[in-house]
Write an enzyme that holds these catalytic residues in place. Structure first.
Site, mmCIF file in Angstrom:
data_model
loop_
_atom_site.group_PDB
_atom_site.id
_atom_site.type_symbol
_atom_site.label_atom_id
_atom_site.label_comp_id
_atom_site.label_asym_id
_atom_site.label_seq_id
_atom_site.Cartn_x
_atom_site.Cartn_y
_atom_site.Cartn_z
ATOM 1 N N GLU A 175 31.505 40.251 85.699
ATOM 2 C CA GLU A 175 31.948 38.967 85.133
ATOM 3 C C GLU A 175 33.049 39.121 84.098
ATOM 4 O O GLU A 175 33.578 38.134 83.605
ATOM 5 C CB GLU A 175 30.753 38.235 84.502
ATOM 6 C CG GLU A 175 30.173 37.165 85.380
ATOM 7 C CD GLU A 175 29.572 37.693 86.667
ATOM 8 O OE1 GLU A 175 28.943 36.900 87.349
ATOM 9 O OE2 GLU A 175 29.724 38.875 87.039
ATOM 10 N N ASP B 98 68.173 41.056 93.436
ATOM 11 C CA ASP B 98 69.029 39.998 92.920
ATOM 12 C C ASP B 98 68.373 38.630 93.012
ATOM 13 O O ASP B 98 68.662 37.747 92.221
ATOM 14 C CB ASP B 98 70.352 39.961 93.673
ATOM 15 C CG ASP B 98 71.144 41.240 93.461
ATOM 16 O OD1 ASP B 98 72.039 41.518 94.249
ATOM 17 O OD2 ASP B 98 70.823 41.960 92.500
HETATM 18 C C1 9WO Z 1 33.173 36.636 88.316
HETATM 19 C C2 9WO Z 1 32.139 35.725 88.305
HETATM 20 C C3 9WO Z 1 30.942 35.650 89.005
HETATM 21 C C4 9WO Z 1 30.068 34.594 88.756
HETATM 22 C C5 9WO Z 1 30.404 33.625 87.817
HETATM 23 C C6 9WO Z 1 31.608 33.702 87.120
HETATM 24 C C7 9WO Z 1 32.449 34.759 87.387
HETATM 25 N N1 9WO Z 1 33.629 35.047 86.854
HETATM 26 C C8 9WO Z 1 34.043 36.177 87.398
HETATM 27 C C9 9WO Z 1 35.284 36.788 87.030
HETATM 28 O O1 9WO Z 1 36.207 36.097 86.633
HETATM 29 N N2 9WO Z 1 35.335 38.135 87.120
HETATM 30 C C10 9WO Z 1 36.549 38.820 86.781
HETATM 31 C C11 9WO Z 1 36.825 39.837 87.849
HETATM 32 C C12 9WO Z 1 36.444 39.475 85.444
HETATM 33 C C13 9WO Z 1 37.755 40.172 85.109
HETATM 34 C C14 9WO Z 1 38.182 41.091 86.244
HETATM 35 N N3 9WO Z 1 38.093 40.394 87.485
HETATM 36 C C15 9WO Z 1 39.181 39.739 87.955
HETATM 37 C C16 9WO Z 1 40.484 39.831 87.537
HETATM 38 N N4 9WO Z 1 39.148 38.862 88.953
HETATM 39 N N5 9WO Z 1 40.365 38.339 89.132
HETATM 40 C C17 9WO Z 1 41.190 38.918 88.287
HETATM 41 C C18 9WO Z 1 42.566 38.566 88.199
HETATM 42 C C19 9WO Z 1 43.414 39.286 87.379
HETATM 43 C C20 9WO Z 1 44.726 38.891 87.284
HETATM 44 N N6 9WO Z 1 45.199 37.842 87.992
HETATM 45 C C21 9WO Z 1 44.395 37.158 88.798
HETATM 46 C C22 9WO Z 1 43.064 37.498 88.928
#
Ligand code: 9WO
Length: 264
Positions: free
Chosen positions: A116, A169
């Site tokens: 999370e 570019d």
């Molecule tokens: C997982 C999750 C599961 C159940 C309820 C809520 C929840 N939130 C998340 C979540 O956001 N997990 C992330 C997984 C925590 C940080 C790393 N993870 C992540 C990074 N997922 N997506 C990204 C990300 C990074 C940069 N740009 C777009 C997406």
């Protein structure tokens, strides 16, 4: 430039960076990538890196101390100061100007979360900048870190061959790229636009520029306000049909039109 990856799967990002322009940048000594696994800095027989969230709810949160120790180890591996970037959907949206700024630094530490996310106190204490590569959720920050590595690596001096340079570019002036064609000239799917066969380089450049402008207007009108346009191009834009405020995404085909804010 040196990039350190803090991740439970540091090899994942390093593998992504082994091919093409980025792989070559490493071979040329323009870029080095180093992985650090917080599990190697976790205590006890179980080497825990996560625990249940205070306040309840599903899933797990990454512990402060293994991450902090891994970041510390990465910092101490090289005396140059490092900028710590956390990849998360809550971050500032990554753009080419931000990529350019990151690419100019001597060191980056990319922090990849799993589960999370990481304990907020670690973010507050150690992270200089939180970045997002788009509005969607991944299983972890590693793919986003690989995107940052790729975008930053190709801007290192000497990373691109002449053949690659032109592709750079397109976003320099903030417009989308024009369409591209190669052999054969005639094909069941259509013919190559005649202007591209004319040998008239000025006319070709004009045609490509207009294609870029039209595509940006149709697909990403939000980019136009900050784009580097000539007065003539601004005037051309102002003469295009306006976006319908009631239906800003417009009908399929011609696209949304000029944003109201840009109409003189
Ligand atoms: C997982 C999750 C599961 C159940 C309820 C809520 C929840 N939130 C998340 C979540 O956001 N997990 C992330 C997984 C925590 C940080 C790393 N993870 C992540 C990074 N997922 N997506 C990204 C990300 C990074 C940069 N740009 C777009 C997406």
């Amino acid at each position: 430039m040196r990039i350190d990856i803090i991740s439970l799967f540091p090899e994942f990002v390093a593998q992504c960076a082994g091919f093409g322009v980025v792989g070559r940048a490493q071979e040329r000594g323009l870029l080095s990538i180093h992985g650090w696994n917080p599990r190697d800095h976790a205590e006890g027989n179980y080497r825990r890196v996560d625990d249940r969230p205070f306040g309840g709810g599903p899933g797990m949160v990454m512990l402060i101390d293994p991450l902090r120790a891994a970041i510390q180890a990465a910092r101490q591996a090289d005396p140059a100061p490092a900028r710590v970037v956390y990849l998360s959907p809550q971050g500032r949206p990554l753009t080419q100007p931000i990529v350019r700024e990151l690419a100019g630094r001597a060191r980056l530490i990319l922090l990849c979360g799993r589960y999370e996310g990481v304990d907020e106190r670690l973010v507050q204490a150690e992270v200089d900048e939180e970045l997002s590569i788009g509005d969607y959720v991944l299983s972890g920050g590693e793919l986003a870190a690989a995107v940052v590595v790729d975008a930053v690596a190709r801007l290192q001096d000497g990373a691109l061959n002449d053949a690659d340079s032109a592709a750079q570019d397109s976003f320099e002036d903030g417009l989308l790229d024009c369409p591209h064609y190669t052999r054969p000239v005639t094909h069941p799917l259509g013919d190559v636009p005649e202007v591209l066969l004319s040998g008239n380089h000025a006319e070709i450049a004009r045609w490509r520029r207009l294609q870029s402008l039209q595509r940006t207007l149709a697909r990403r009108p939000d980019l136009l306000a900050a784009a580097g346009l000539t007065p003539a191009e601004r005037a051309w834009l102002a003469a295009q049909p306006a976006a319908d405020p009631a239906d800003p995404d417009g009908p399929a085909g011609p696209g949304p039109g000029v944003p109201a804010i840009m109409r003189g």
